[in-house]
Every structure is written in structure tokens, then in C-alpha cells.
Design an enzyme around this catalytic site. Structure first.
Site, PDB file in Angstrom:
ATOM      1  N   ASP A  99      27.104 -10.443  68.478  1.00 32.12           N
ATOM      2  CA  ASP A  99      26.898 -10.242  67.049  1.00 32.12           C
ATOM      3  C   ASP A  99      27.796 -11.219  66.285  1.00 32.12           C
ATOM      4  O   ASP A  99      28.948 -11.444  66.680  1.00 32.12           O
ATOM      5  CB  ASP A  99      27.293  -8.802  66.690  1.00 32.12           C
ATOM      6  CG  ASP A  99      26.282  -8.112  65.799  1.00 32.12           C
ATOM      7  OD1 ASP A  99      26.060  -8.622  64.683  1.00 32.12           O
ATOM      8  OD2 ASP A  99      25.732  -7.078  66.216  1.00 32.12           O
ATOM      9  N   ASP A 202      24.367 -10.925  61.435  1.00 32.91           N
ATOM     10  CA  ASP A 202      24.427  -9.768  60.541  1.00 32.91           C
ATOM     11  C   ASP A 202      24.079 -10.155  59.094  1.00 32.91           C
ATOM     12  O   ASP A 202      24.566 -11.173  58.598  1.00 32.91           O
ATOM     13  CB  ASP A 202      25.858  -9.220  60.599  1.00 32.91           C
ATOM     14  CG  ASP A 202      26.009  -7.873  59.955  1.00 32.91           C
ATOM     15  OD1 ASP A 202      25.413  -6.896  60.440  1.00 32.91           O
ATOM     16  OD2 ASP A 202      26.740  -7.791  58.944  1.00 32.91           O
ATOM     17  N   GLU A 257      19.428 -10.734  61.212  1.00 36.35           N
ATOM     18  CA  GLU A 257      19.113  -9.484  60.515  1.00 36.35           C
ATOM     19  C   GLU A 257      18.747  -9.853  59.081  1.00 36.35           C
ATOM     20  O   GLU A 257      19.609 -10.043  58.240  1.00 36.35           O
ATOM     21  CB  GLU A 257      20.307  -8.529  60.548  1.00 36.35           C
ATOM     22  CG  GLU A 257      19.932  -7.167  59.977  1.00 36.35           C
ATOM     23  CD  GLU A 257      21.114  -6.339  59.524  1.00 36.35           C
ATOM     24  OE1 GLU A 257      21.013  -5.118  59.500  1.00 36.35           O
ATOM     25  OE2 GLU A 257      22.166  -6.925  59.152  1.00 36.35           O
ATOM     26  N   HIS A 316      21.587   0.793  65.758  1.00 38.14           N
ATOM     27  CA  HIS A 316      22.785   1.577  65.459  1.00 38.14           C
ATOM     28  C   HIS A 316      22.893   1.950  63.981  1.00 38.14           C
ATOM     29  O   HIS A 316      23.906   2.500  63.575  1.00 38.14           O
ATOM     30  CB  HIS A 316      24.013   0.757  65.872  1.00 38.14           C
ATOM     31  CG  HIS A 316      24.140  -0.502  65.054  1.00 38.14           C
ATOM     32  ND1 HIS A 316      23.211  -1.530  65.118  1.00 38.14           N
ATOM     33  CD2 HIS A 316      25.029  -0.874  64.119  1.00 38.14           C
ATOM     34  CE1 HIS A 316      23.562  -2.475  64.270  1.00 38.14           C
ATOM     35  NE2 HIS A 316      24.663  -2.101  63.652  1.00 38.14           N
ATOM     36  N   ASP A 317      21.897   1.624  63.194  1.00 40.89           N
ATOM     37  CA  ASP A 317      21.949   1.917  61.751  1.00 40.89           C
ATOM     38  C   ASP A 317      20.955   2.990  61.311  1.00 40.89           C
ATOM     39  O   ASP A 317      21.002   3.407  60.158  1.00 40.89           O
ATOM     40  CB  ASP A 317      21.646   0.640  60.944  1.00 40.89           C
ATOM     41  CG  ASP A 317      22.789  -0.360  60.992  1.00 40.89           C
ATOM     42  OD1 ASP A 317      23.952   0.062  61.135  1.00 40.89           O
ATOM     43  OD2 ASP A 317      22.502  -1.569  60.878  1.00 40.89           O
TER      44      ASP A 317
HETATM   45  C1  NOJ Z   1      24.314  -4.499  59.252  1.00 38.49           C
HETATM   46  C2  NOJ Z   1      24.898  -3.819  60.439  1.00 38.49           C
HETATM   47  O1  NOJ Z   1      23.880  -3.553  61.363  1.00 38.49           O
HETATM   48  C3  NOJ Z   1      25.587  -2.573  59.943  1.00 38.49           C
HETATM   49  O2  NOJ Z   1      25.997  -1.730  60.994  1.00 38.49           O
HETATM   50  C4  NOJ Z   1      26.742  -2.980  59.088  1.00 38.49           C
HETATM   51  O3  NOJ Z   1      27.331  -1.840  58.510  1.00 38.49           O
HETATM   52  C5  NOJ Z   1      26.302  -3.928  57.974  1.00 38.49           C
HETATM   53  N1  NOJ Z   1      25.396  -4.927  58.408  1.00 38.49           N
HETATM   54  C6  NOJ Z   1      27.484  -4.632  57.364  1.00 38.49           C
HETATM   55  O4  NOJ Z   1      28.020  -5.557  58.265  1.00 38.49           O
END
Ligand code: NOJ
Length: 504
Positions: A99, A202, A257, A316-317
């Protein structure tokens, strides 16, 4: 597959390092824990691993607040442990992507500590500093993620506000400053030189800010600003990042992302920019055939002309899809859908076990974004601790019965279904790289054909809990989500929640 980069035919497995495997007994996963459990991933048949952040971090956002981009947080091990893990992954013929968090650093990164020390500090301009409006209101109306609050925090030492699209502990880096760009490129080189195969990037769509930092339009002013950013500058920055990656041998790749809930916009981040981009509308799509039909059509219309699609059901979100879709049968059908689509599938650790979100009691909630439930530790065995010291989060429901050990002993389990799907996919050029064409079928079901050369497969998914007749589909069943009838001629009816792959 010769002539095609590895990441087009790969199945990529996401590991959230805190929760995968614990080698020290402290209740938090670590790099050595991952290394000791690579057998599971090799047995499952995944091609590559995406490792969520393991860098030095105060953990305000559990690692997405990085205080040193080029070191391992002691919680997870050290650089030697990383090198051992990477060597072991490569030794097994798998790849590793890590990441990269370029939009913001931690507020404890030495760069920010310097920047906030004085208005004259050479690093001041590495972040965004502004005065409030004369009436004391913030410089613009941007909202931070996770809270209904401005994306600005006053720094008392220098009496200015700094910008943070996420937590106040995650100040945004100013990519308009060429020194920031150069320093961040150095962090990529650091890991590329160590041998990583690529990066998950990210909130990459947010890195290039319009220097005027204009107000958000009123209709979206209540949303976190990170979900709106899409500037020409970001695209320029991405072309230079692409050039850097492509200057290395060995097909190093990026998957960005791009958290814009608009597939047409996601498509504009490919070609000479990202190798792959997450496309999140499917992640937020209900389990309905007509909604998924639109997702397939949108990917074909907007991603395909520019690059290669990706597909994700959990990460994970978000709440795990086993929980969102409401049953194990649907989770099994979803696996058949996901791995039958044209594009690179990303699995989130534990979906192969059919894990549900954990129930996290209020006194154990730790994440400011309320995402603990999908980050619960992976149960390895039936023992009381499931292979862990006292874990940092509670286990998901039925952890003993859902453990890797228990499901491996059950030949019909969802774990074996995933393994079979991965094996069948690997054996089929059509499923890995073939063209995709939708086939009209009755309401409630969705079907498409994949074809490459002589190899042809039909994928059919019943999204309902009633049988659906699909008389125009023919072939031999290669895999069925309920594991019945393999090798048999397809009857022309999909059972409740059934999904199949047919050889044509
Ligand atoms: C996306 C990530 O997947 C998430 O877990 C994170 O809180 C935010 N970006 C900020 O970095």
C-alpha cells in the site's frame, strides 16, 4: 499467460496485517505471521498479495497515517522481516504489492513536524496552510472523512489552519510542490528496489489539488471532500508515477483507489496513468440481477476502452459482503460471479471462509471510521485462541466452525469452493483473459459468456431465492456454487441462489 502482464490474469488477495496472523502472541498480526501462513494462500491458489500498510505509524487510522514511508512499524516487525516475507512469497511464485499512501502523511511524520514548527520552515509548503476567513470560518467548505467537521485544523504554534481530508492526524501533502513529488517518488523507488511487484495507491484521485482550493458545490458540501476530487493535475502526476514504475523491469504495477462513485470517471485514470483502478460502484451495489447487469455494462463501456477492469466485493473499509448479502448461499454465488468476470478480482482475507462482520461491542470500538467489524482477526483453528494471543478485536461469529482448519476438513465448504474456482480459472484462458458478452436471461438471473480462442465458458448467476429457468444456456457444469452436479450436463434451470460455470 505469455504476452500479457501478470496482473491481468492474477487473483489478488488483500491482507490487513493487523488481523491476518500473529506470530508473537501480542494479539496483533505481523509480517512473520503472514510468512508462516503463506501455505494457506498457496493452497488456495492466489497469484498475488496486496498488503495494507505496515509502515511506521502512530495508528490514528491504523496505518493509513504514515510517519516513515520507508520503514516497518515495530508492531509488525522490521525490514528484515519484510525481506524474508517478500523472498518467501516470490519463492512460491506469488507476487507482492504494498500500500502507498501519498495523499497525506501522519502528523508525526518529520516533514509535518518541521512544517508546523514555523511559517518560515523550508518544509512549510509541503502541506496546505491557510488563514481563516476574517469571520473565523475555515478557508473553504470541505468536510473531513469520518466526521461531520471541516477538513481544517488550527495549528496553535503558527496560528494557521492545515488541510486534512481525513483525520487531523493525516495532513494532506502538497503535491504542487515539486520537492514533495520527488520525495514521494523516492519512497516508491525504495520499495521497488527492494523487489515489490507494485502498489495499491490510497485515495490516489485526491493527490493533485486545485491550488485555489475552491469551495465544494453546495449540493455535495456535506460529503467528505476526498470523494469529489478529480483535477487535471492529478492525471499529470499519475503519468509521471506511471513512467517511474515502467522504468523498472518485471511488470511493476499500480492499482489506484479511485474513490469516485462514477465508473466513467474511473476509466479516465487508466491508459498512460494507473495500470488498474478500483471501481467501487459494484462494491456498493445491492444483490440484484438488474443492478449487476448495469455494473457489467458500465465496466464494458467505460473501463474497457481505457484499460482492464477490476472487481472487489469486500475490503477493510466496508461491511463484509457475506453480511451485506445476507446468507452463505449468496456469498457462494457471489464468489462464482466475482471470479467469472472479465477483469482482475481482488479477494479480501477471510471471504474464502465466508466470514461475517464481527459484532464489536461499544467498549471495543477502536476505528474512528467505524470499520472494526470487517477487520476482525482471521480464525486459524478451532482452539480457544484460534491461533492468536488475546486479539486486538473480537473474532467474527462462529470463529471455530469458520476457521481455516475446520473448513479445510469440510470438502463442501466455501473455502473449498474458492479453491476450486481459482483452480478452474487458472485452467481456462477464457476465464482469465477472454472476451465477455452478456446473454439475455430471465429476470432475477444474469449470464455472460467468456471466450478466448477455442475456450468458452458461460457464467450464470441466480440472484433470487427461487429457481429461475434459463433454457437458452447449455453446457457442462464446471463449478456450481452449491457444489452439486459437477461434470453433469446443465439442466437449464438455476436453483435458488445458485451460480454456475459451464463449459460450452
Ligand atoms: C482509504 C483506505 O482504504 C482507508 O482505510 C483509509 O482510512 C483512507 N483511505 C485514508 O487513508
Amino acid at each position: 499467460m505469455p504476452d500479457e502482464p501478470w496482473w491481468k490474469s492474477a487473483v489478488i488477495y488483500q491482507i490487513y496485517p493487523r488481523s491476518f496472523a500473529d506470530s508473537t502472541g501480542d494479539g496483533v498480526g505481523d509480517l512473520e505471521g503472514i510468512r508462516r501462513h503463506l501455505d494457506h494462500l498457496e493452497w488456495l491458489g492466489v497469484d498475488a498479495i496486496w498488503l495494507s500498510p505496515f509502515f511506521r505509524s502512530p495508528m490514528a487510522d491504523f496505518g493509513y497515517d504514515v510517519s516513515d514511508y520507508c520503514d516497518v512499524d515495530p508492531l509488525f516487525g522490521d525490514l528484515d522481516a519484510f525481506d524474508r516475507l517478500l523472498a518467501d512469497i516470490h519463492g512460491r511464485g506469488m507476487r507482492l504489492i504494498i500500500d502507498w499512501v501519498p495523499n497525506h502523511s501522519s502528523s508525526e511524520h518529520p516533514w509535518f513536524i518541521a512544517a508546523r514548527s514555523s511559517r518560515e520552515d523550508p518544509k512549510r509548503d509541503w502541506y496546505f496552510w491557510r488563514d481563516p476567513h476574517p469571520d473565523g470560518t475555515p478557508p473553504n467548505n470541505w468536510k473531513q472523512a469520518f466526521r461531520d467537521a471541516p477538513a481544517w485544523t488550527l495549528d496553535p504554534t503558527t496560528d494557521q489552519l492545515y488541510l486534512h481530508l481525513f483525520l487531523p492526524e493525516q495532513p494532506d501533502l502538497n503535491w504542487g510542490n515539486p520537492d514533495v513529488e520527488a520525495a514521494m517518488h523516492e519512497t516508491l523507488r525504495f520499495w521497488l528496489d527492494r523487489g515489490v511487484d507494485g502498489f495499491r495507491m490510497d485515495v490516489i484521485h485526491a493527490i493533485g489539488k486545485d491550488p485555489a482550493l475552491p469551495d465544494d458545490p453546495p449540493e455535495v458540501a456535506a460529503l467528505p471532500h476526498s470523494s469529489l476530487n478529480d483535477t487535471p493535475f492529478t492525471h499529470q502526476l499519475l503519468r509521471r508515477i506511471r513512467a517511474l514504475l515502467d522504468s523498472y523491469t518485471g511488470d511493476r504495477m499500480s492499482v489506484g483507489e479511485v474513490f469516485l462513485l462514477d465508473t466513467a470517471k474511473v476509466g479516465t485514470y487508466l491508459r498512460d496513468q494507473l495500470h488498474l483502478a478500483f471501481n467501487f460502484p459494484p462494491l456498493f451495489t445491492k444483490w440484484r440481477s438488474y443492478r449487476w447487469a448495469k455494473q457489467l455494462d458500465d465496466a464494458a463501456a467505460y473501463i474497457e476502452p481505457n484499460g482492464w477492469p477490476t472487481w472487489v466485493l469486500s475490503n477493510h473499509d466496508v461491511v463484509r459482503h457475506r453480511t451485506r448479502y445476507g446468507s452463505e448461499d449468496r456469498a457462494r454465488a457471489a464468489a462464482v460471479l466475482l471470479l467469472g468476470l472479465r477483469g482482475t478480482p481482488f479477494l479480501y482475507m477471510g471471504e474464502e471462509l465466508g466470514l461475517e462482520n464481527a459484532d464489536v461491542p461499544p467498549d471495543r470500538v477502536v476505528d474512528p471510521g467505524g470499520r472494526d467489524g470487517c477487520r476482525a482477526p482471521l480464525p486459524w483453528d478451532r482452539s480457544r485462541g484460534h491461533g492468536w494471543g488475546e486479539p486486538w478485536l473480537p473474532f467474527p461469529p462462529d470463529a471455530a466452525a469458520r476457521s481455516v482448519e475446520a473448513l479445510r476438513d469440510e470438502p463442501e465448504s466455501i473455502l473449498h469452493l474458492y479453491r476450486e474456482l481459482l483452480a478452474q480459472r487458472k485452467a481456462s484462458p477464457a476465464l482469465q483473459l477472454g472476451d465477455q458478452e452478456r446473454i439475455e436471461v430471465a429476470d432475477g438471473a444474469l449470464a455472460w459468456e467468456r471466450a478466448r480462442g477455442d475456450d468458452r465458458r458461460v457464467v450464470a448467476v441466480n440472484f433470487t431465492d427461487e429457481a429461475v429457468a434459463v433454457p437458452n444456456l447449455q453446457g457442462t457444469v464446471v463449478v456450481s456454487s452449491d457444489r452439486l452436479g459437477e461434470g453433469e450436463t446443465f439442466t437449464g434451470t438455476l436453483g435458488p441462489d445458485q451460480a454456475v460455470w459451464l463449459r460450452v
